[in-house]
Design a protein around this motif. Structure first.
Motif, PDB file in Angstrom:
ATOM      1  N   LEU A 138      94.465  73.563  10.063  1.00 44.92           N
ATOM      2  CA  LEU A 138      95.907  73.719   9.936  1.00 44.92           C
ATOM      3  C   LEU A 138      96.571  72.909  11.040  1.00 44.92           C
ATOM      4  N   ALA A 139      97.657  72.250  10.721  1.00 42.44           N
ATOM      5  CA  ALA A 139      98.432  71.531  11.731  1.00 42.44           C
ATOM      6  C   ALA A 139      99.895  71.918  11.579  1.00 42.44           C
ATOM      7  N   MET A 140     100.556  72.094  12.706  1.00 46.59           N
ATOM      8  CA  MET A 140     101.990  72.369  12.713  1.00 46.59           C
ATOM      9  C   MET A 140     102.648  71.267  13.516  1.00 46.59           C
ATOM     10  N   ILE A 141     103.764  70.765  13.011  1.00 48.56           N
ATOM     11  CA  ILE A 141     104.430  69.622  13.631  1.00 48.56           C
ATOM     12  C   ILE A 141     105.865  70.001  13.976  1.00 48.56           C
ATOM     13  N   ALA A 142     106.269  69.655  15.191  1.00 48.03           N
ATOM     14  CA  ALA A 142     107.650  69.839  15.628  1.00 48.03           C
ATOM     15  C   ALA A 142     108.106  68.522  16.254  1.00 48.03           C
TER      16      ALA A 142
ATOM     17  N   VAL B 109     105.376  66.679  18.412  1.00 47.47           N
ATOM     18  CA  VAL B 109     104.315  67.541  18.912  1.00 47.47           C
ATOM     19  C   VAL B 109     103.509  68.008  17.709  1.00 47.47           C
ATOM     20  N   VAL B 110     102.208  67.727  17.735  1.00 48.93           N
ATOM     21  CA  VAL B 110     101.322  68.146  16.649  1.00 48.93           C
ATOM     22  C   VAL B 110     100.319  69.134  17.232  1.00 48.93           C
ATOM     23  N   ASP B 111     100.370  70.373  16.748  1.00 48.43           N
ATOM     24  CA  ASP B 111      99.409  71.398  17.146  1.00 48.43           C
ATOM     25  C   ASP B 111      98.341  71.495  16.072  1.00 48.43           C
ATOM     26  N   PHE B 112      97.080  71.314  16.480  1.00 48.35           N
ATOM     27  CA  PHE B 112      95.947  71.463  15.580  1.00 48.35           C
ATOM     28  C   PHE B 112      95.391  72.862  15.785  1.00 48.35           C
ATOM     29  N   ILE B 113      95.313  73.617  14.693  1.00 50.33           N
ATOM     30  CA  ILE B 113      95.028  75.048  14.744  1.00 50.33           C
ATOM     31  C   ILE B 113      93.774  75.354  13.943  1.00 50.33           C
ATOM     32  N   ARG B 114      93.008  76.322  14.424  1.00 47.69           N
ATOM     33  CA  ARG B 114      91.860  76.823  13.669  1.00 47.69           C
ATOM     34  C   ARG B 114      92.213  78.220  13.195  1.00 47.69           C
ATOM     35  N   LEU B 115      92.304  78.370  11.869  1.00 44.39           N
ATOM     36  CA  LEU B 115      92.615  79.643  11.236  1.00 44.39           C
ATOM     37  C   LEU B 115      91.327  80.201  10.665  1.00 44.39           C
ATOM     38  N   MET B 116      90.934  81.390  11.122  1.00 38.22           N
ATOM     39  CA  MET B 116      89.674  81.986  10.683  1.00 38.22           C
ATOM     40  C   MET B 116      89.947  83.107   9.679  1.00 38.22           C
ATOM     41  N   PRO B 117      89.062  83.261   8.696  1.00 40.12           N
ATOM     42  CA  PRO B 117      89.267  84.292   7.670  1.00 40.12           C
ATOM     43  C   PRO B 117      89.247  85.688   8.281  1.00 40.12           C
ATOM     44  N   GLY B 118      90.189  86.507   7.839  1.00 46.23           N
ATOM     45  CA  GLY B 118      90.241  87.896   8.263  1.00 46.23           C
ATOM     46  C   GLY B 118      90.772  88.114   9.669  1.00 46.23           C
ATOM     47  N   ILE B 119      91.152  87.056  10.356  1.00 46.91           N
ATOM     48  CA  ILE B 119      91.680  87.193  11.711  1.00 46.91           C
ATOM     49  C   ILE B 119      93.146  86.777  11.676  1.00 46.91           C
TER      50      ILE B 119
ATOM     51  N   LYS C 274      95.299  86.281  13.951  1.00 45.00           N
ATOM     52  CA  LYS C 274      95.805  85.445  15.035  1.00 45.00           C
ATOM     53  C   LYS C 274      95.058  84.114  15.029  1.00 45.00           C
ATOM     54  N   ALA C 275      95.788  83.033  14.813  1.00 44.07           N
ATOM     55  CA  ALA C 275      95.200  81.692  14.821  1.00 44.07           C
ATOM     56  C   ALA C 275      95.385  81.084  16.198  1.00 44.07           C
ATOM     57  N   LYS C 276      94.440  80.229  16.603  1.00 41.64           N
ATOM     58  CA  LYS C 276      94.509  79.616  17.924  1.00 41.64           C
ATOM     59  C   LYS C 276      94.778  78.120  17.822  1.00 41.64           C
ATOM     60  N   VAL C 277      95.705  77.649  18.659  1.00 41.73           N
ATOM     61  CA  VAL C 277      95.916  76.214  18.790  1.00 41.73           C
ATOM     62  C   VAL C 277      94.728  75.674  19.579  1.00 41.73           C
ATOM     63  N   LYS C 278      94.012  74.720  18.981  1.00 43.56           N
ATOM     64  CA  LYS C 278      92.832  74.152  19.623  1.00 43.56           C
ATOM     65  C   LYS C 278      93.142  72.855  20.344  1.00 43.56           C
ATOM     66  N   SER C 279      94.208  72.171  19.930  1.00 44.45           N
ATOM     67  CA  SER C 279      94.584  70.923  20.582  1.00 44.45           C
ATOM     68  C   SER C 279      96.055  70.647  20.296  1.00 44.45           C
ATOM     69  N   ARG C 280      96.737  70.097  21.273  1.00 44.87           N
ATOM     70  CA  ARG C 280      98.141  69.708  21.103  1.00 44.87           C
ATOM     71  C   ARG C 280      98.250  68.237  21.472  1.00 44.87           C
ATOM     72  N   ILE C 281      98.827  67.453  20.563  1.00 42.56           N
ATOM     73  CA  ILE C 281      99.047  66.028  20.798  1.00 42.56           C
ATOM     74  C   ILE C 281     100.553  65.787  20.817  1.00 42.56           C
ATOM     75  N   ILE C 282     101.012  65.128  21.865  1.00 41.91           N
ATOM     76  CA  ILE C 282     102.440  64.805  22.004  1.00 41.91           C
ATOM     77  C   ILE C 282     102.558  63.292  21.985  1.00 41.91           C
ATOM     78  N   MET C 283     103.441  62.779  21.130  1.00 38.90           N
ATOM     79  CA  MET C 283     103.583  61.322  21.009  1.00 38.90           C
ATOM     80  C   MET C 283     105.034  60.941  20.760  1.00 38.90           C
ATOM     81  N   THR C 284     105.314  59.669  20.988  1.00 37.25           N
ATOM     82  CA  THR C 284     106.657  59.151  20.748  1.00 37.25           C
ATOM     83  C   THR C 284     106.893  59.034  19.233  1.00 37.25           C
ATOM     84  N   PRO C 285     108.151  58.978  18.804  1.00 41.51           N
ATOM     85  CA  PRO C 285     108.426  58.777  17.376  1.00 41.51           C
ATOM     86  C   PRO C 285     107.782  57.501  16.833  1.00 41.51           C
TER      87      PRO C 285
END
Length: 109
Positions: free
Chosen positions: A31-35, A42-52, A54-65
């Protein structure tokens, strides 16, 4: 001698790119969320696990437009090449349901 695939051309100057063993292992994300603001994406790369719930952001990448737009073009180019080699990528629904259903039965402890 360095492997040419480890170099990126920036103008006329090659840039050597180092890939450590830890980074080479990668991080799984389903899963990725972008703001964005006026100055960055800002792109947050998330690992969503079945039955849990609460998902955790595993990496955040910040870049110019500008770099975000280059990334979009590079992803499109690579997806086109992938589909030429292996066939069309079959997408599920346009928007996944939340919480995501990973299939199978729910486990109990």
């Amino acid at each position: 001698m360095e492997d040419p695939k480890d170099q990126i051309k920036e103008g006329n100057q090659p840039i050597n790119v180092e890939l450590t063993d830890e980074i080479a292992e990668g991080i799984y994300s389903n899963l990725a969320m972008i703001a964005h603001s006026n100055s960055e994406f800002v792109v947050d790369f998330i690992r969503l696990m079945p039955g849990i719930p609460k998902a955790k952001v595993k990496s955040r990448i910040i870049m110019t437009p500008d770099h975000a737009k280059r990334l979009l073009a590079a992803l499109k180019d690579n997806i086109d090449k992938y589909e030429q080699a292996f066939g069309k990528i079959q997408s599920g629904s346009e928007h996944p349901e939340f919480p995501m259903n990973f299939g199978g039965t729910l486990g109990e402890a």
